[in-house]
Design an enzyme around this catalytic site. Structure first.
Site, PDB file in Angstrom:
ATOM      1  N   ARG A 221       0.871  -1.347   0.024  1.00  0.00           N
ATOM      2  CA  ARG A 221       0.104  -0.214   0.102  1.00  0.00           C
ATOM      3  C   ARG A 221       1.051   1.154   0.056  1.00  0.00           C
ATOM      4  NH1 ARG A 221      -4.218   2.853  -1.442  1.00  0.00           N
ATOM      5  NH2 ARG A 221      -4.785   4.452  -0.198  1.00  0.00           N
ATOM      6  N   LEU A 222       0.457   2.279  -1.100  1.00  0.00           N
ATOM      7  CA  LEU A 222       1.308   3.467  -0.986  1.00  0.00           C
ATOM      8  C   LEU A 222       0.534   4.244  -0.294  1.00  0.00           C
ATOM      9  CD1 LEU A 222       3.009   2.058  -3.216  1.00  0.00           C
ATOM     10  CD2 LEU A 222       2.874   3.922  -4.522  1.00  0.00           C
ATOM     11  N   SER A 224      -0.160   7.968   1.370  1.00  0.00           N
ATOM     12  CA  SER A 224       0.287   9.391   1.450  1.00  0.00           C
ATOM     13  C   SER A 224      -0.359  10.051   2.569  1.00  0.00           C
ATOM     14  CB  SER A 224      -0.137  10.146   0.129  1.00  0.00           C
ATOM     15  OG  SER A 224       0.359   9.542  -1.129  1.00  0.00           O
ATOM     16  N   GLN A 242      -8.668   3.477   5.077  1.00  0.00           N
ATOM     17  CA  GLN A 242      -7.752   2.897   4.317  1.00  0.00           C
ATOM     18  C   GLN A 242      -6.476   2.327   4.786  1.00  0.00           C
ATOM     19  OE1 GLN A 242      -7.453   5.414   0.830  1.00  0.00           O
ATOM     20  NE2 GLN A 242      -8.421   4.024  -0.442  1.00  0.00           N
ATOM     21  N   THR A 286     -12.293  18.805  -4.891  1.00  0.00           N
ATOM     22  CA  THR A 286     -11.115  18.460  -4.358  1.00  0.00           C
ATOM     23  C   THR A 286     -10.099  18.953  -5.756  1.00  0.00           C
ATOM     24  OG1 THR A 286      -9.412  17.033  -3.699  1.00  0.00           O
ATOM     25  CG2 THR A 286     -11.152  15.859  -4.922  1.00  0.00           C
ATOM     26  N   ASP A 298      -2.673  16.511  -8.684  1.00  0.00           N
ATOM     27  CA  ASP A 298      -1.935  15.611  -7.842  1.00  0.00           C
ATOM     28  C   ASP A 298      -0.348  16.039  -8.015  1.00  0.00           C
ATOM     29  OD1 ASP A 298      -0.788  13.595  -6.750  1.00  0.00           O
ATOM     30  OD2 ASP A 298      -2.260  12.036  -7.387  1.00  0.00           O
ATOM     31  N   ARG A 300       1.900  14.575  -6.520  1.00  0.00           N
ATOM     32  CA  ARG A 300       3.007  13.480  -5.967  1.00  0.00           C
ATOM     33  C   ARG A 300       3.795  12.762  -6.809  1.00  0.00           C
ATOM     34  NH1 ARG A 300      -1.782   9.984  -2.998  1.00  0.00           N
ATOM     35  NH2 ARG A 300      -2.587  10.306  -4.815  1.00  0.00           N
ATOM     36  N   THR A 321      -4.702  -0.459  -4.332  1.00  0.00           N
ATOM     37  CA  THR A 321      -5.039   1.189  -4.749  1.00  0.00           C
ATOM     38  C   THR A 321      -6.349   1.109  -5.726  1.00  0.00           C
ATOM     39  OG1 THR A 321      -4.127   3.063  -5.694  1.00  0.00           O
ATOM     40  CG2 THR A 321      -3.564   0.978  -6.912  1.00  0.00           C
ATOM     41  N   LYS A 326      -0.863   5.284  -9.621  1.00  0.00           N
ATOM     42  CA  LYS A 326       0.252   4.617  -8.821  1.00  0.00           C
ATOM     43  C   LYS A 326       0.895   3.176  -9.494  1.00  0.00           C
ATOM     44  CE  LYS A 326      -1.635   6.128  -4.226  1.00  0.00           C
ATOM     45  NZ  LYS A 326      -2.283   5.548  -3.137  1.00  0.00           N
TER      46      LYS A 326
HETATM   47  N1  LIG Z   1      -4.944  18.555  -2.060  1.00  0.00           N
HETATM   48  C1  LIG Z   1      -5.681  17.661  -1.151  1.00  0.00           C
HETATM   49  N2  LIG Z   1      -5.330  16.608  -0.813  1.00  0.00           N
HETATM   50  C2  LIG Z   1      -6.340  15.654  -0.178  1.00  0.00           C
HETATM   51  C3  LIG Z   1      -7.637  15.825  -0.080  1.00  0.00           C
HETATM   52  N3  LIG Z   1      -8.154  14.932   0.330  1.00  0.00           N
HETATM   53  C4  LIG Z   1      -7.256  14.219   0.566  1.00  0.00           C
HETATM   54  N4  LIG Z   1      -6.064  14.418   0.284  1.00  0.00           N
HETATM   55  C5  LIG Z   1      -4.843  14.027   0.458  1.00  0.00           C
HETATM   56  O1  LIG Z   1      -4.910  12.838  -0.341  1.00  0.00           O
HETATM   57  C6  LIG Z   1      -3.677  11.803  -0.223  1.00  0.00           C
HETATM   58  C7  LIG Z   1      -4.487  10.616  -0.018  1.00  0.00           C
HETATM   59  O2  LIG Z   1      -4.560   9.812  -1.341  1.00  0.00           O
HETATM   60  P1  LIG Z   1      -4.417   8.434  -1.421  1.00  0.00           P
HETATM   61  O3  LIG Z   1      -5.218   7.733  -0.148  1.00  0.00           O
HETATM   62  O4  LIG Z   1      -3.251   7.854  -1.871  1.00  0.00           O
HETATM   63  O5  LIG Z   1      -5.561   8.129  -2.520  1.00  0.00           O
HETATM   64  P2  LIG Z   1      -5.470   7.746  -4.050  1.00  0.00           P
HETATM   65  O6  LIG Z   1      -4.764   8.671  -4.758  1.00  0.00           O
HETATM   66  O7  LIG Z   1      -6.796   8.539  -4.061  1.00  0.00           O
HETATM   67  O8  LIG Z   1      -5.232   6.625  -4.254  1.00  0.00           O
HETATM   68  P3  LIG Z   1      -5.847   5.192  -3.634  1.00  0.00           P
HETATM   69  O9  LIG Z   1      -6.305   5.582  -2.121  1.00  0.00           O
HETATM   70  O10 LIG Z   1      -4.803   4.311  -3.532  1.00  0.00           O
HETATM   71  O11 LIG Z   1      -6.758   4.781  -4.760  1.00  0.00           O
HETATM   72  C8  LIG Z   1      -3.154  12.149   1.266  1.00  0.00           C
HETATM   73  O12 LIG Z   1      -1.968  12.703   0.976  1.00  0.00           O
HETATM   74  C9  LIG Z   1      -4.273  13.304   1.592  1.00  0.00           C
HETATM   75  O13 LIG Z   1      -3.781  14.374   2.482  1.00  0.00           O
HETATM   76  C10 LIG Z   1      -8.207  17.232  -0.560  1.00  0.00           C
HETATM   77  O14 LIG Z   1      -9.290  17.507  -0.950  1.00  0.00           O
HETATM   78  N5  LIG Z   1      -7.168  17.880  -1.294  1.00  0.00           N
END
Ligand SMILES: Nc1nc2c(ncn2[C@@H]2O[C@H](COP(=O)(O)OP(=O)(O)OP(=O)(O)O)[C@@H](O)[C@H]2O)c(=O)[nH]1
Ligand SMILES: [Zn+2]
Length: 366
Positions: A221-222, A224, A242, A286, A298, A300, A321, A326
């Site tokens: 799991r990656l 963030s 998650q 978002t 995004d 990242r 994911t 990713k």
């Molecule tokens: N800029 C921003 N970041 C957000 C928001 N909501 C959540 N995050 C950030 O998004 C990241 C979470 O993304 P992930 O859980 O990796 O989700 P994902 O890229 O949708 O991918 P998966 O969960 O693997 O499907 C974290 O760093 C959160 O802080 C938002 O509304 N704005």
């Protein structure tokens, strides 16, 4: 990395320090930086952390222009949407006598866009060096600041921070394992935590290894960083559930690796994410909130995750994911994703729109 590691000027007592790390630190304190390459240089003062006094010292003649991201400029109708569509592109706003520090703050920060209409007219002019300007915006993002600067031309000098230095600040190749230790967690008593440090002084990333390697590709799991979701149980996103569900799934499947990546707010930092939340309170989703702030949807870079997996000796993984980026980025960085394992959480009334936006606008497989 060689170029990014450079001695500080003699006499300041610090033997070696990354040029970008020093600049990031300085920007957070409201100090100016100089970015240069190929005989050109620009001096920049960050709008978010400076103040009127510092501006007067930086720009006594009141001639510094403003540098904004193209997407912010498009929101302000200073640049066209086509320019905004190119992530990282900068727009220069010509300084007019009435553009003082407070006007610059209003240009930089979209928080008040709806309640206080901006004065004008503003004039967008060609950016002197697009490469240096783009590097400046990237530096602001890494520093967790709004991508907005006062800018003026500067003397080119060998000591200026270069775009290559800024690119190296988050270069995954600089990562190495700093230490590892046993960490019993509720999902797995036999877990091990591994810390990864970057030679450039960037954020420390962490891996949690659940169970024992058994020769099969680990469930990976990656994750963030999400302070609000991981620590406070925020209902605005699905990060907290998650995270816990991933650890449980790894324990259940034999073994796995959770990478805790310091990419808060999809790479824009906690303060900017909370700004994005404030915009979401005004009705933006978002995606639009990030764009209004002047960032990519995004920001990242998952090569850091590929590097961590490689350092752990695992280049074949089963990836948990819903995010196709990713899978693709790991693949490009040499990690063989043998299986994508969906990682869906049950929505709640506060995150349903967020999850719908991910499905409809960022290609998530939800
Ligand atoms: N800029 C921003 N970041 C957000 C928001 N909501 C959540 N995050 C950030 O998004 C990241 C979470 O993304 P992930 O859980 O990796 O989700 P994902 O890229 O949708 O991918 P998966 O969960 O693997 O499907 C974290 O760093 C959160 O802080 C938002 O509304 N704005
Ligand atoms: Zn979250």
């Amino acid at each position: 990395m060689g170029k990014a590691l450079r001695p500080c000027p003699a006499g300041d007592g610090v033997p070696l320090l990354s040029a970008a790390a020093r600049a990031i630190d300085g920007l957070r304190r409201g100090w100016p930086v100089v970015i240069g390459a190929d005989g050109q240089a620009i001096a920049l003062l960050p709008v978010e952390t400076a103040d009127a006094t510092r501006l007067a010292a930086f720009d006594p003649d009141h001639r510094a222009d403003l540098l904004l991201s193209a997407s912010r400029a498009a929101t302000l109708r200073l640049a066209n949407q086509a320019a905004a569509a190119t992530p990282g592109q900068a727009v220069q706003v010509m300084r007019a006598p009435w553009i003082d520090f407070d006007v610059a703050v209003a240009l930089a920060d979209p928080a008040l866009d709806l309640s206080t209409p901006l004065k004008g007219p503003f004039r967008a002019i060609p950016v002197t060096s697009p490469q240096l300007a783009a590097a400046a915006l990237e530096l602001a993002r890494i520093a967790g600041l709004l991508p907005a600067f006062f800018v003026r031309e500067a003397e080119a000098s060998a000591d200026a921070l270069s775009p290559a230095d800024i690119a190296a600040a988050e270069d995954a190749a600089n990562l190495h394992i700093a230490t590892r230790a046993r960490l019993p967690v509720s999902a797995a008593e036999g877990a091990e935590i591994v810390a990864f440090r970057s030679a450039d002084g960037g954020d420390v990333h962490v891996a949690l290894v659940i169970g024992q390697p058994d020769g099969t590709p680990p469930l990976v799991r990656l994750h963030s960083e999400c302070l609000t979701g991981d620590v406070f149980g925020s209902l605005k996103c699905d990060c907290g559930p998650q995270l816990q569900a991933a650890l449980q799934a790894m324990a259940g499947s034999g073994w796995g690796i959770l990478l805790y990546l310091r990419q808060e707010g999809r790479g824009i930092g906690i303060v900017n994410k909370l700004r994005a939340y404030a915009l979401q309170d005004q009705g933006f989703d978002t995606v639009d909130a990030n764009v209004r702030l002047g960032f990519a949807v995004d920001a990242r870079d998952f090569r850091v995750a590929a590097r961590m997996l490689t350092l752990l000796g695992q280049t074949r993984v089963r990836l948990m994911t819903n995010n196709p980026d990713k899978v693709a980025e790991l693949g490009r960085a040499g990690i063989d994703v043998v299986e994508r394992v969906p990682h869906r959480m049950t929505p709640n009334p506060h995150n349903a729109r967020y999850l719908d936006t991910k499905r409809d606008r960022t290609g998530h497989q939800l």
